[in-house]
Design a protein around this motif. Structure first.
Motif, PDB file in Angstrom:
ATOM      1  N   GLY A  72      49.189  19.190  45.271  1.00 27.75           N
ATOM      2  CA  GLY A  72      49.062  17.990  46.090  1.00 27.75           C
ATOM      3  C   GLY A  72      47.729  17.279  45.917  1.00 27.75           C
ATOM      4  O   GLY A  72      47.638  16.057  46.043  1.00 27.75           O
ATOM      5  N   THR A  73      46.686  18.031  45.586  1.00 25.37           N
ATOM      6  CA  THR A  73      45.374  17.401  45.391  1.00 25.37           C
ATOM      7  C   THR A  73      45.369  16.510  44.150  1.00 25.37           C
ATOM      8  O   THR A  73      44.652  15.504  44.105  1.00 25.37           O
ATOM      9  CB  THR A  73      44.275  18.465  45.256  1.00 25.37           C
ATOM     10  N   PHE A  80      50.971   9.098  42.183  1.00 22.93           N
ATOM     11  CA  PHE A  80      52.305   9.656  41.987  1.00 22.93           C
ATOM     12  C   PHE A  80      52.774   9.487  40.544  1.00 22.93           C
ATOM     13  O   PHE A  80      53.332  10.413  39.953  1.00 22.93           O
ATOM     14  CB  PHE A  80      53.314   8.972  42.927  1.00 22.93           C
ATOM     15  N   ARG A  81      52.577   8.306  39.977  1.00 21.74           N
ATOM     16  CA  ARG A  81      53.147   8.002  38.666  1.00 21.74           C
ATOM     17  C   ARG A  81      52.547   8.879  37.576  1.00 21.74           C
ATOM     18  O   ARG A  81      53.274   9.485  36.778  1.00 21.74           O
ATOM     19  CB  ARG A  81      52.933   6.523  38.345  1.00 21.74           C
ATOM     20  N   ARG A  82      51.226   8.957  37.508  1.00 14.43           N
ATOM     21  CA  ARG A  82      50.603   9.747  36.454  1.00 14.43           C
ATOM     22  C   ARG A  82      50.881  11.242  36.629  1.00 14.43           C
ATOM     23  O   ARG A  82      51.093  11.965  35.646  1.00 14.43           O
ATOM     24  CB  ARG A  82      49.098   9.482  36.425  1.00 14.43           C
ATOM     25  N   LYS A 134      57.370  18.436  43.423  1.00 11.20           N
ATOM     26  CA  LYS A 134      57.675  18.379  44.853  1.00 11.20           C
ATOM     27  C   LYS A 134      56.741  17.433  45.611  1.00 11.20           C
ATOM     28  O   LYS A 134      57.215  16.555  46.337  1.00 11.20           O
ATOM     29  CB  LYS A 134      57.640  19.778  45.466  1.00 11.20           C
ATOM     30  N   PRO A 135      55.398  17.568  45.463  1.00 12.71           N
ATOM     31  CA  PRO A 135      54.536  16.624  46.187  1.00 12.71           C
ATOM     32  C   PRO A 135      54.728  15.183  45.725  1.00 12.71           C
ATOM     33  O   PRO A 135      54.534  14.255  46.531  1.00 12.71           O
ATOM     34  CB  PRO A 135      53.118  17.132  45.894  1.00 12.71           C
ATOM     35  N   CYS A 136      55.112  14.968  44.470  1.00 17.49           N
ATOM     36  CA  CYS A 136      55.337  13.610  43.978  1.00 17.49           C
ATOM     37  C   CYS A 136      56.562  12.970  44.622  1.00 17.49           C
ATOM     38  O   CYS A 136      56.491  11.857  45.160  1.00 17.49           O
ATOM     39  CB  CYS A 136      55.500  13.617  42.460  1.00 17.49           C
ATOM     40  N   ARG A 216      42.060  14.985  49.926  1.00 16.74           N
ATOM     41  CA  ARG A 216      41.789  16.415  49.984  1.00 16.74           C
ATOM     42  C   ARG A 216      41.335  16.929  48.628  1.00 16.74           C
ATOM     43  O   ARG A 216      41.896  16.578  47.599  1.00 16.74           O
ATOM     44  CB  ARG A 216      43.041  17.176  50.438  1.00 16.74           C
ATOM     45  N   THR A 217      40.330  17.761  48.641  1.00 16.90           N
ATOM     46  CA  THR A 217      39.822  18.361  47.416  1.00 16.90           C
ATOM     47  C   THR A 217      40.336  19.791  47.301  1.00 16.90           C
ATOM     48  O   THR A 217      40.890  20.360  48.257  1.00 16.90           O
ATOM     49  CB  THR A 217      38.290  18.378  47.429  1.00 16.90           C
TER      50      THR A 217
END
Length: 420
Positions: A72-73, A80-82, A134-136, A216-217
């Motif tokens: 997710g980071t 999202f695209r890259r 999933k995060p995308c 978030r890092t």
């Protein structure tokens, strides 16, 4: 007829929502198609044997379902695209390299690294890519759905996931019978390559409203992990609940060997789809049925049904008993799933619910990490070293019943009152 300004499925989603879900559907075809044959392919075609094949298949899925915590980071930083393009690129390369290991053209590379070393490396590569999707997709659904139809947006997403789980193995069967099992992985690679091209051509970065603070890092992620893992009450429930997913993963890790070796049914992929098709058919009515139940009641009944299902499989070594057993397992899954996240939210500290819920899917990963080696051991000891297939399913059922009992004890003595 709704008023002109009403938000419906026709106007409540941006174009990126539909593009993302089409990408997700075909990605699920590729993922579940390859997943359906992976354990059998590693054991028989690569020649790793059932024990090692189960362990590596469990590692693969375990990584895919645990690494999104970190993945997710990258979405926050690169968009999202890259990130989605990186996912499909790694998927395409990874699937191809897994399939290459079963071809004569790849034997030099396999022998240079050793079978286990080669397969472990390419599975980890593929899992890293898979953890990004999933995060995308979930993030895109959240960003491109109007608040009035956001619940519908998630429902569409999960329906497509289940549909991919139901159809993917059927497509894999056609490829395996027509070309060979290694070409199932090659086909997944080709689909992923086309998805990479589709993302590049059609997927537009969703507009994100500016928010205060920084993304978030990795450091923040690891601090959250220490916070969650340090909460014994929360993490112990996730470990107990992973018993359900240990049972679930046997559908892919040990059940295919039982279907081919004991039931003498060579088209094992069809049997693997029973769970997904049953979920599609009964998921909505079961959600409505358990909506007003106490979460612990729904989860206990779901666990009990899922556990009992393996006794049906053990009791009669027939195709029909296997179908009924897996269908009953799906009923158990549909019974407990709607209330799981509500229960887990009640376990989290009130001021940290968001942080803790980000780890709520860990039972799926834990179940795979444990279920893979267990499935390989069951096949090796009860189908290869000896022929006692019923004992396999008695052990799987015991995992479920013990987990059910532990969950009830946990709810009685450890869960906060608002959760139970």
């Amino acid at each position: 007829m709704p008023p002109a300004h009403a938000v419906t499925w026709r106007n409540g989603f941006k174009s990126a929502f539909w593009i993302a879900n089409v990408l997700e559907l075909f990605e699920r075809f590729a993922f579940y198609g390859s997943k359906a044959v992976l354990a059998v392919y590693l054991a028989n075609t690569i020649g790793l044997g059932a024990q090692t094949a189960g362990s590596l298949a469990g590692l693969y899925s375990g990584l895919i379902f645990s690494l999104p915590i970190i993945a997710g980071t990258f979405v926050d930083r690169y968009g999202f695209r890259r990130t989605l393009m990186a996912c499909f690129a790694m998927f395409s390369l990874g699937y191809f390299l897994i399939g290459l290991g079963g071809m004569s053209a790849g034997q030099g590379l396999v022998q240079a690294l050793g079978k286990t070393g080669y397969i472990t490396s390419v599975l980890v590569l593929t899992a890293i890519g898979g953890s990004l999707i999933k995060p995308c997709i979930v993030g895109t659904v959240a960003k491109t759905s109007h608040p009035d139809v956001k619940a519908l947006g998630y429902s569409i997403y999960y329906t497509l996931v289940n549909f991919g789980g139901a159809v993917g193995p059927i497509l894999a069967l056609q490829v395996r019978e027509g070309l060979g099992i290694e070409y199932v992985l090659v086909m997944s690679s080709l689909v992923s390559l086309l998805l990479l091209l589709g993302t590049f051509l059609f997927f537009k970065e969703p507009e994100v409203e500016p928010i205060g603070g920084n993304p978030r890092t990795l450091g923040q992620v690891f601090r959250d992990m220490l916070l969650v893992f340090g909460n014994f009450r929360f993490i112990s429930f996730l470990v107990i609940f992973s018993g359900f997913w240990i049972m679930f993963w046997q559908i892919f890790y040990s059940f295919p060997f039982y279907v081919t070796d004991v039931l003498q049914f060579p088209r094992f992929e069809l049997m693997e789809t029973i769970d997904a098709w049953t979920i599609i058919l009964v998921g909505v009515p079961m959600t409505a049925l358990v909506k007003k139940w106490r979460p612990i009641t729904a989860m206990t009944l779901g666990f009990a049904l899922a556990s009992f299902s393996w006794l049906i499989v053990a009791g009669s070594p027939t195709v029909m008993a296997a179908i009924v057993g897996i269908a009953l397992f799906a009923f158990g899954e549909a019974t407990q799933a709607p209330r799981f996240y509500e229960y887990v939210a009640g376990l989290a500290p009130k001021d940290q619910v968001g942080t803790f819920m980000g780890f709520a899917f860990l039972p799926v990963a834990i179940g795979s990490f444990v279920g893979g080696p267990l499935g390989g051991w069951l096949v090796q000891h009860y189908l290869r070293d000896t022929m006692n297939p019923a004992m396999m399913w008695y052990i799987v059922a015991a995992v479920g019943f013990v987990s059910t009992a532990l969950m009830l004890l946990y709810n009685k003595f450890f869960a906060p009152r608002e959760a139970s």
